[in-house]
Design a protein around this motif. Structure first.
Motif, short mmCIF file in Angstrom:
data_model
loop_
_atom_site.label_atom_id
_atom_site.label_comp_id
_atom_site.label_asym_id
_atom_site.label_seq_id
_atom_site.Cartn_x
_atom_site.Cartn_y
_atom_site.Cartn_z
N PHE A 294 1.24 -17.83 5.74
CA PHE A 294 1.84 -19.01 6.37
C PHE A 294 1.01 -19.44 7.59
CE2 PHE A 294 4.68 -21.33 9.13
CZ PHE A 294 5.50 -22.05 8.28
N LEU A 295 0.62 -18.47 8.39
CA LEU A 295 -0.18 -18.79 9.59
C LEU A 295 -1.55 -19.35 9.19
CD1 LEU A 295 0.72 -15.75 11.88
CD2 LEU A 295 1.36 -18.17 12.22
N ALA A 296 -2.13 -18.78 8.13
CA ALA A 296 -3.43 -19.30 7.66
C ALA A 296 -3.28 -20.75 7.20
CB ALA A 296 -3.96 -18.42 6.53
N LEU A 297 -2.20 -21.01 6.49
CA LEU A 297 -1.95 -22.38 6.00
C LEU A 297 -1.87 -23.36 7.16
CD1 LEU A 297 -1.06 -23.99 3.38
CD2 LEU A 297 1.29 -23.56 4.10
N LYS A 298 -1.19 -22.95 8.21
CA LYS A 298 -1.03 -23.83 9.37
C LYS A 298 -2.34 -23.89 10.19
CE LYS A 298 2.22 -25.30 11.04
NZ LYS A 298 2.68 -26.69 10.95
N ASN A 299 -2.90 -22.73 10.49
CA ASN A 299 -4.03 -22.68 11.44
C ASN A 299 -5.31 -23.29 10.89
OD1 ASN A 299 -2.27 -21.46 13.12
ND2 ASN A 299 -3.04 -19.37 12.79
N HIS A 300 -5.51 -23.19 9.58
CA HIS A 300 -6.76 -23.73 9.01
C HIS A 300 -6.59 -25.16 8.50
CE1 HIS A 300 -8.77 -19.86 9.39
NE2 HIS A 300 -7.69 -19.30 8.87
N ALA A 301 -5.43 -25.72 8.72
CA ALA A 301 -5.18 -27.12 8.36
C ALA A 301 -5.46 -27.42 6.88
CB ALA A 301 -6.01 -28.04 9.27
N TYR A 302 -5.18 -26.47 5.99
CA TYR A 302 -5.41 -26.70 4.56
C TYR A 302 -4.58 -27.88 4.04
CZ TYR A 302 -7.50 -21.99 4.61
OH TYR A 302 -8.27 -20.89 4.89
N MET A 303 -3.37 -28.01 4.61
CA MET A 303 -2.45 -29.04 4.10
C MET A 303 -2.96 -30.45 4.35
SD MET A 303 1.43 -27.98 4.93
CE MET A 303 1.10 -27.74 6.63
N GLU A 304 -3.69 -30.61 5.45
CA GLU A 304 -4.11 -31.94 5.86
C GLU A 304 -5.00 -32.61 4.82
OE1 GLU A 304 -3.24 -29.66 7.67
OE2 GLU A 304 -2.51 -30.33 9.62
N GLN A 305 -5.70 -31.79 3.99
CA GLN A 305 -6.64 -32.39 3.03
C GLN A 305 -6.05 -32.56 1.63
OE1 GLN A 305 -9.62 -29.40 3.28
NE2 GLN A 305 -9.88 -29.71 5.47
N VAL A 306 -4.76 -32.24 1.51
CA VAL A 306 -4.17 -32.24 0.17
C VAL A 306 -4.24 -33.61 -0.50
CG1 VAL A 306 -1.92 -32.08 -1.00
CG2 VAL A 306 -2.74 -30.18 0.39
N LYS A 307 -3.87 -34.64 0.23
CA LYS A 307 -3.83 -36.00 -0.34
C LYS A 307 -5.22 -36.43 -0.81
CE LYS A 307 0.19 -37.31 -0.65
NZ LYS A 307 0.65 -37.59 -1.96
N GLN A 308 -6.21 -36.14 0.02
CA GLN A 308 -7.58 -36.53 -0.31
C GLN A 308 -8.08 -35.78 -1.56
OE1 GLN A 308 -10.14 -35.12 2.76
NE2 GLN A 308 -11.95 -35.62 1.54
N LYS A 309 -7.74 -34.51 -1.64
CA LYS A 309 -8.16 -33.72 -2.80
C LYS A 309 -7.42 -34.17 -4.07
CE LYS A 309 -9.47 -29.67 -0.08
NZ LYS A 309 -9.08 -28.32 0.38
N GLU A 310 -6.18 -34.57 -3.90
CA GLU A 310 -5.41 -35.10 -5.03
C GLU A 310 -6.14 -36.33 -5.60
OE1 GLU A 310 -1.67 -36.64 -3.67
OE2 GLU A 310 -0.98 -37.22 -5.68
N GLN A 311 -6.62 -37.19 -4.71
CA GLN A 311 -7.32 -38.39 -5.16
C GLN A 311 -8.60 -38.04 -5.91
OE1 GLN A 311 -5.98 -41.20 -5.45
NE2 GLN A 311 -4.24 -40.30 -4.36
N LEU A 312 -9.29 -36.97 -5.47
CA LEU A 312 -10.52 -36.56 -6.15
C LEU A 312 -10.24 -36.21 -7.61
CD1 LEU A 312 -12.25 -34.38 -3.40
CD2 LEU A 312 -12.92 -36.67 -4.18
N PHE A 313 -9.15 -35.49 -7.84
CA PHE A 313 -8.79 -35.17 -9.23
C PHE A 313 -8.59 -36.45 -10.04
CE2 PHE A 313 -7.83 -30.81 -7.81
CZ PHE A 313 -8.30 -30.07 -8.89
N HIS A 314 -7.88 -37.41 -9.44
CA HIS A 314 -7.67 -38.68 -10.14
C HIS A 314 -9.00 -39.38 -10.43
CE1 HIS A 314 -3.27 -39.17 -10.27
NE2 HIS A 314 -3.25 -38.47 -9.14
N GLN A 315 -9.88 -39.31 -9.45
CA GLN A 315 -11.18 -39.98 -9.58
C GLN A 315 -12.04 -39.34 -10.69
OE1 GLN A 315 -13.01 -40.21 -5.67
NE2 GLN A 315 -15.03 -40.24 -6.61
#
Ligand code: PLP
Length: 398
Positions: A294-315
């Motif tokens: 949980f701390l890694a998820l928050k501290n490394h900001a992995y969540m912040e890039q989710v939307k952008q990575k989602e778009q890459l799959f679509h692309q």
């Protein structure tokens, strides 16, 4: 006998033809087999490995806790730091009324505990749930399963359980003063990543307030950043009375939880006492690794890039054979025109070094829910391999 043969002989099988990959090790977004081949893991153990396999901070927490103590007492009797600290951390990231955590062994056990809690707290027995929902495979959770095909062989199941149409406004008329709880996935997973209308969820929330029914949201798959926010309910401007967590909650070790206001949760500790009992629920190792993840998820900001990575799959995932991609964050269902075609493509994905899967209620859809740490070049490689697999499946006689 080879280990593969021993697997088929001694390990209970849940399907007639499991892929039976012989695992050597796993790291980040990759799983390696014993022949040295690597596979891009596009499902993360079904939404478990959100921070990837073998995250160093998770492994360090595992090591530290294993040197201190393992199991010492059945749940809820002793003060065990990993439980207390993780509960504190979780509740700091939740609305104020979700301030009390009951840790369990699994998602299904969290569902069971939450159903009992709702019945006990409201003094009512009726449980409302939704078609095409999945909340676990134990008898109580199975009673909620949203498709008769999957339930029927195990009857009799829990009485007074009613299945409503998800995202259907008229279904809300069924929520009444006899209803103990309404159980819903905030976003339905096994129906191929189906998000409801925001207005519908808000009306469901309101109806529960009006009737005194408790709203239970299952975020066992959707939680921990999968949708780009920590909790999927944040997209809908509502909060549940009881929240179900699991999967990524343990950072790769088995852990589930149901959370509510302390005032509601207290009803499990009296009349009768020990309203829910578990020996290993909230195991110190699992809480320690879960908290590190949980701390890694928050501290490394992995969540912040989710939307952008989602778009890459679509692309990158474009092909005339792909009818549609339903997605909600790094969580997607790639739709083909038949379950047979999907099954074939999944088979070839394994051949080409991609691990993927289908959905319980949408076997014509292929699952993508990778570790959130996946990088752009890995997404591109995974998509290239999927498209290659698709071509091979189309030209095969399999
Ligand atoms: N709820 C949802 C939405 C799930 O996806 C699952 C598991 O796939 C469960 C509950 C049950 O969790 P577990 O397999 O840990 O019992």
């Amino acid at each position: 006998m080879t280990e593969r043969e021993l697997f088929f002989r001694h390990i209970a099988q849940t399907s007639p033809s499991p892929p039976a990959l012989e695992i050597s090790h796993a790291a980040g977004c990759y799983i390696y087999d014993k022949s040295g081949r690597h596979y891009i893991d596009l499902i993360g153990g079904i939404s478990v490995a959100n921070v990837g396999h073998g995250h160093p901070e998770v492994l360090e927490a595992l090591r530290r806790q294993s040197e201190a103590y393992l199991h010492v007492m059945v749940y809820g009797e002793f003060v065990e730091s990993p439980q207390v600290q993780y509960a504190k951390l979780l509740t700091e990231h939740l609305p104020e009324h979700l301030n009390c955590v009951y840790f369990t062994n699994s998602g299904a056990e969290a569902t069971e505990g939450a159903l009992k809690l709702a019945k006990r707290y409201t003094g009512r027995s009726r449980i409302l749930c939704f078609e095409r929902s999945y909340h676990g495979s134990t008898h109580g959770a199975l009673s909620l399963m949203g498709d008769e095909y999957w339930r029927n062989a195990f009857r009799p199941l829990l009485p007074d359980v009613w299945h409503l149409k998800y995202n259907d406004i008229t279904a809300l008329d069924e929520v009444d003063e006899y209803t103990a709880c309404v159980v819903a996935e905030t976003v339905q997973a096994e129906s191929g990543i189906l998000a409801p209308e925001k207005e519908w969820l808000k009306k469901l929330r309101k109806k529960c307030y009006e009737t005194g029914a408790l709203l239970i949201l299952d975020e066992i798959q959707s939680g921990f950043g999968r949708t780009g926010k920590l909790w999927a309910f944040e997209h809908f401007d509502i909060t549940p009375d009881i929240l179900l967590l699991g999967k990524a909650l343990g950072g790769g070790l088995p852990l589930g939880a149901f959370l509510s206001d302390k005032k509601i949760m207290n009803s499990l500790s009296e009349n009768p006492v020990l309203g829910h009992i578990t020996t290993f629920g909230g195991h110190p190792l699992c809480c320690a690794t879960g908290m590190a993840a949980f701390l890694a998820l928050k501290n490394h900001a992995y969540m912040e890039q989710v939307k952008q990575k989602e778009q890459l799959f679509h692309q990158y995932l474009k092909h005339p054979e792909i009818r549609k991609i339903n997605s909600f964050g790094l969580w997607m269902a790639v739709e083909f025109d038949s379950p047979e075609k999907c099954r074939k493509i999944i088979h070839y994905c394994y051949q080409n070094g991609v691990i993927t899967d289908w959905f319980l209620f949408r076997p014509e859809c292929m699952r993508i829910s990778p570790p959130l740490i996946i990088e752009e070049d890995q997404i591109r490689m995974a998509c290239d391999r999927i498209l290659k697999s698709l071509e091979e499946a189309l030209s095969s006689q399999m």
